[in-house]
Design a protein around this motif. Structure first.
Motif, PDB file in Angstrom:
ATOM      1  N   VAL A  69       0.810  -1.220   0.000  1.00  0.00           N
ATOM      2  CA  VAL A  69       0.000   0.000   0.000  1.00  0.00           C
ATOM      3  C   VAL A  69       0.842   1.267   0.000  1.00  0.00           C
ATOM      4  CG1 VAL A  69      -1.739   1.306   1.272  1.00  0.00           C
ATOM      5  CG2 VAL A  69      -1.990  -1.151   1.021  1.00  0.00           C
ATOM      6  N   PHE A  70       1.748   1.424   0.933  1.00  0.00           N
ATOM      7  CA  PHE A  70       2.479   2.689   1.048  1.00  0.00           C
ATOM      8  C   PHE A  70       3.346   3.022  -0.167  1.00  0.00           C
ATOM      9  CE2 PHE A  70       1.920   2.288   5.846  1.00  0.00           C
ATOM     10  CZ  PHE A  70       0.798   3.095   5.828  1.00  0.00           C
ATOM     11  N   PRO A  71       4.086   2.060  -0.756  1.00  0.00           N
ATOM     12  CA  PRO A  71       4.844   2.425  -1.968  1.00  0.00           C
ATOM     13  C   PRO A  71       3.930   2.891  -3.108  1.00  0.00           C
ATOM     14  CG  PRO A  71       5.690   0.393  -1.041  1.00  0.00           C
ATOM     15  CD  PRO A  71       4.411   0.706  -0.301  1.00  0.00           C
ATOM     16  N   GLY A  72       2.806   2.217  -3.287  1.00  0.00           N
ATOM     17  CA  GLY A  72       1.876   2.615  -4.337  1.00  0.00           C
ATOM     18  C   GLY A  72       1.251   3.970  -4.077  1.00  0.00           C
ATOM     19  N   ILE A  73       0.874   4.222  -2.834  1.00  0.00           N
ATOM     20  CA  ILE A  73       0.312   5.532  -2.487  1.00  0.00           C
ATOM     21  C   ILE A  73       1.365   6.612  -2.704  1.00  0.00           C
ATOM     22  CG2 ILE A  73      -0.474   6.981  -0.570  1.00  0.00           C
ATOM     23  CD1 ILE A  73      -1.959   4.530   0.512  1.00  0.00           C
ATOM     24  N   GLY A  74       2.579   6.353  -2.267  1.00  0.00           N
ATOM     25  CA  GLY A  74       3.654   7.339  -2.446  1.00  0.00           C
ATOM     26  C   GLY A  74       3.892   7.665  -3.906  1.00  0.00           C
ATOM     27  N   LEU A  75       3.915   6.653  -4.747  1.00  0.00           N
ATOM     28  CA  LEU A  75       4.107   6.871  -6.176  1.00  0.00           C
ATOM     29  C   LEU A  75       2.941   7.653  -6.768  1.00  0.00           C
ATOM     30  CD1 LEU A  75       5.603   6.453  -8.834  1.00  0.00           C
ATOM     31  CD2 LEU A  75       4.478   4.207  -9.019  1.00  0.00           C
ATOM     32  N   GLY A  76       1.735   7.248  -6.439  1.00  0.00           N
ATOM     33  CA  GLY A  76       0.563   7.937  -6.967  1.00  0.00           C
ATOM     34  C   GLY A  76       0.499   9.391  -6.549  1.00  0.00           C
ATOM     35  N   LEU A  77       0.820   9.656  -5.304  1.00  0.00           N
ATOM     36  CA  LEU A  77       0.788  11.032  -4.810  1.00  0.00           C
ATOM     37  C   LEU A  77       1.914  11.869  -5.410  1.00  0.00           C
ATOM     38  CD1 LEU A  77      -0.071  10.342  -1.079  1.00  0.00           C
ATOM     39  CD2 LEU A  77      -1.620  11.006  -2.926  1.00  0.00           C
ATOM     40  N   THR A  78       3.064  11.248  -5.616  1.00  0.00           N
ATOM     41  CA  THR A  78       4.176  11.969  -6.234  1.00  0.00           C
ATOM     42  C   THR A  78       3.850  12.330  -7.682  1.00  0.00           C
ATOM     43  OG1 THR A  78       5.778  10.858  -4.814  1.00  0.00           O
ATOM     44  CG2 THR A  78       6.624  11.833  -6.843  1.00  0.00           C
ATOM     45  N   VAL A  79       3.336  11.369  -8.424  1.00  0.00           N
ATOM     46  CA  VAL A  79       2.993  11.601  -9.822  1.00  0.00           C
ATOM     47  C   VAL A  79       1.909  12.666  -9.953  1.00  0.00           C
ATOM     48  CG1 VAL A  79       1.875  10.536 -11.825  1.00  0.00           C
ATOM     49  CG2 VAL A  79       3.721   9.348 -10.654  1.00  0.00           C
ATOM     50  N   SER A  80       0.930  12.626  -9.060  1.00  0.00           N
ATOM     51  CA  SER A  80      -0.175  13.578  -9.152  1.00  0.00           C
ATOM     52  C   SER A  80       0.126  14.908  -8.477  1.00  0.00           C
ATOM     53  CB  SER A  80      -1.440  12.968  -8.543  1.00  0.00           C
ATOM     54  OG  SER A  80      -1.272  12.750  -7.160  1.00  0.00           O
TER      55      SER A  80
ATOM     56  N   THR B 288       5.685 -11.666  -5.323  1.00  0.00           N
ATOM     57  CA  THR B 288       6.211 -11.658  -6.690  1.00  0.00           C
ATOM     58  C   THR B 288       5.396 -10.743  -7.606  1.00  0.00           C
ATOM     59  OG1 THR B 288       4.881 -13.595  -7.272  1.00  0.00           O
ATOM     60  CG2 THR B 288       7.151 -13.987  -6.529  1.00  0.00           C
ATOM     61  N   ARG B 289       4.190 -10.371  -7.192  1.00  0.00           N
ATOM     62  CA  ARG B 289       3.321  -9.494  -7.993  1.00  0.00           C
ATOM     63  C   ARG B 289       3.306  -8.060  -7.463  1.00  0.00           C
ATOM     64  NH1 ARG B 289      -0.724 -13.356  -6.844  1.00  0.00           N
ATOM     65  NH2 ARG B 289      -2.244 -11.700  -6.578  1.00  0.00           N
ATOM     66  N   ILE B 290       4.300  -7.703  -6.657  1.00  0.00           N
ATOM     67  CA  ILE B 290       4.289  -6.399  -5.987  1.00  0.00           C
ATOM     68  C   ILE B 290       4.315  -5.222  -6.964  1.00  0.00           C
ATOM     69  CG2 ILE B 290       6.782  -6.276  -5.639  1.00  0.00           C
ATOM     70  CD1 ILE B 290       6.087  -4.979  -2.877  1.00  0.00           C
ATOM     71  N   ARG B 291       5.047  -5.330  -8.053  1.00  0.00           N
ATOM     72  CA  ARG B 291       5.125  -4.194  -8.985  1.00  0.00           C
ATOM     73  C   ARG B 291       3.764  -3.874  -9.590  1.00  0.00           C
ATOM     74  NH1 ARG B 291      10.756  -3.678 -12.114  1.00  0.00           N
ATOM     75  NH2 ARG B 291      12.095  -3.913 -10.294  1.00  0.00           N
ATOM     76  N   GLY B 292       3.073  -4.889 -10.043  1.00  0.00           N
ATOM     77  CA  GLY B 292       1.743  -4.671 -10.617  1.00  0.00           C
ATOM     78  C   GLY B 292       0.757  -4.151  -9.591  1.00  0.00           C
ATOM     79  N   CYS B 293       0.847  -4.683  -8.376  1.00  0.00           N
ATOM     80  CA  CYS B 293      -0.043  -4.223  -7.301  1.00  0.00           C
ATOM     81  C   CYS B 293       0.256  -2.783  -6.920  1.00  0.00           C
ATOM     82  CB  CYS B 293       0.094  -5.129  -6.079  1.00  0.00           C
ATOM     83  SG  CYS B 293      -0.482  -6.809  -6.354  1.00  0.00           S
ATOM     84  N   SER B 294       1.525  -2.451  -6.815  1.00  0.00           N
ATOM     85  CA  SER B 294       1.898  -1.078  -6.468  1.00  0.00           C
ATOM     86  C   SER B 294       1.477  -0.107  -7.563  1.00  0.00           C
ATOM     87  CB  SER B 294       3.401  -0.973  -6.225  1.00  0.00           C
ATOM     88  OG  SER B 294       3.747  -1.677  -5.052  1.00  0.00           O
ATOM     89  N   LEU B 295       1.604  -0.522  -8.813  1.00  0.00           N
ATOM     90  CA  LEU B 295       1.172   0.325  -9.915  1.00  0.00           C
ATOM     91  C   LEU B 295      -0.340   0.540  -9.861  1.00  0.00           C
ATOM     92  CD1 LEU B 295       1.647   1.908 -12.500  1.00  0.00           C
ATOM     93  CD2 LEU B 295       1.532  -0.263 -13.753  1.00  0.00           C
ATOM     94  N   ALA B 296      -1.084  -0.515  -9.577  1.00  0.00           N
ATOM     95  CA  ALA B 296      -2.544  -0.382  -9.469  1.00  0.00           C
ATOM     96  C   ALA B 296      -2.916   0.585  -8.350  1.00  0.00           C
ATOM     97  CB  ALA B 296      -3.178  -1.755  -9.233  1.00  0.00           C
ATOM     98  N   VAL B 297      -2.257   0.476  -7.205  1.00  0.00           N
ATOM     99  CA  VAL B 297      -2.515   1.383  -6.078  1.00  0.00           C
ATOM    100  C   VAL B 297      -2.117   2.808  -6.459  1.00  0.00           C
ATOM    101  CG1 VAL B 297      -1.828   1.972  -3.714  1.00  0.00           C
ATOM    102  CG2 VAL B 297      -2.380  -0.394  -4.304  1.00  0.00           C
TER     103      VAL B 297
END
Length: 105
Positions: free
Chosen positions: A21-32, A68-77
């Motif tokens: 959750v936190f890596p995906g949220i961080g990426l999404g918030l940074t991008v936006s 093993t699916r963390i990248r796809g999950c983080s991208l979705a988040v």
């Protein structure tokens, strides 16, 4: 942690917040370029992560996807918490848009 066998069933140990959750949220918030994080964004992140859980995960009594699916999950988040219309409507972002990505399966 490695999976555990108990009463003939395999239990996979997982972490939701720190790993997914936190890596995906961080990426999404940074991008936006979000100015703040809302409870709705965390709820959307949780719903998105839950949608990544497969029947195979459930068969292993896991409530989180395999690591093993963390990248796809983080991208979705990240996509769910980035500058989607909801974030723009709430005034939490300074950007006009976000490029759409195809999620790996």
């Amino acid at each position: 942690f490695p999976p555990v066998q108990y009463n003939g069933k395999r239990y996979r140990i997982g972490q939701g917040n720190n790993a997914f959750v936190f890596p995906g949220i961080g990426l999404g918030l940074t991008v936006s370029r979000a100015a703040r994080v809302t409870n709705t964004m965390f709820l959307e992140a949780a719903r998105t992560l839950a949608a990544q859980v497969t029947q195979n995960d459930l068969d292993e009594v896991a409530i989180f996807p395999e690591l093993t699916r963390i990248r796809g999950c983080s991208l979705a988040v990240a996509c769910a918490t980035s500058a989607l219309p909801r974030a723009r409507r709430s005034g939490c972002t300074k950007t006009a848009g976000f490029r759409a990505y195809r999620l790996p399966r």
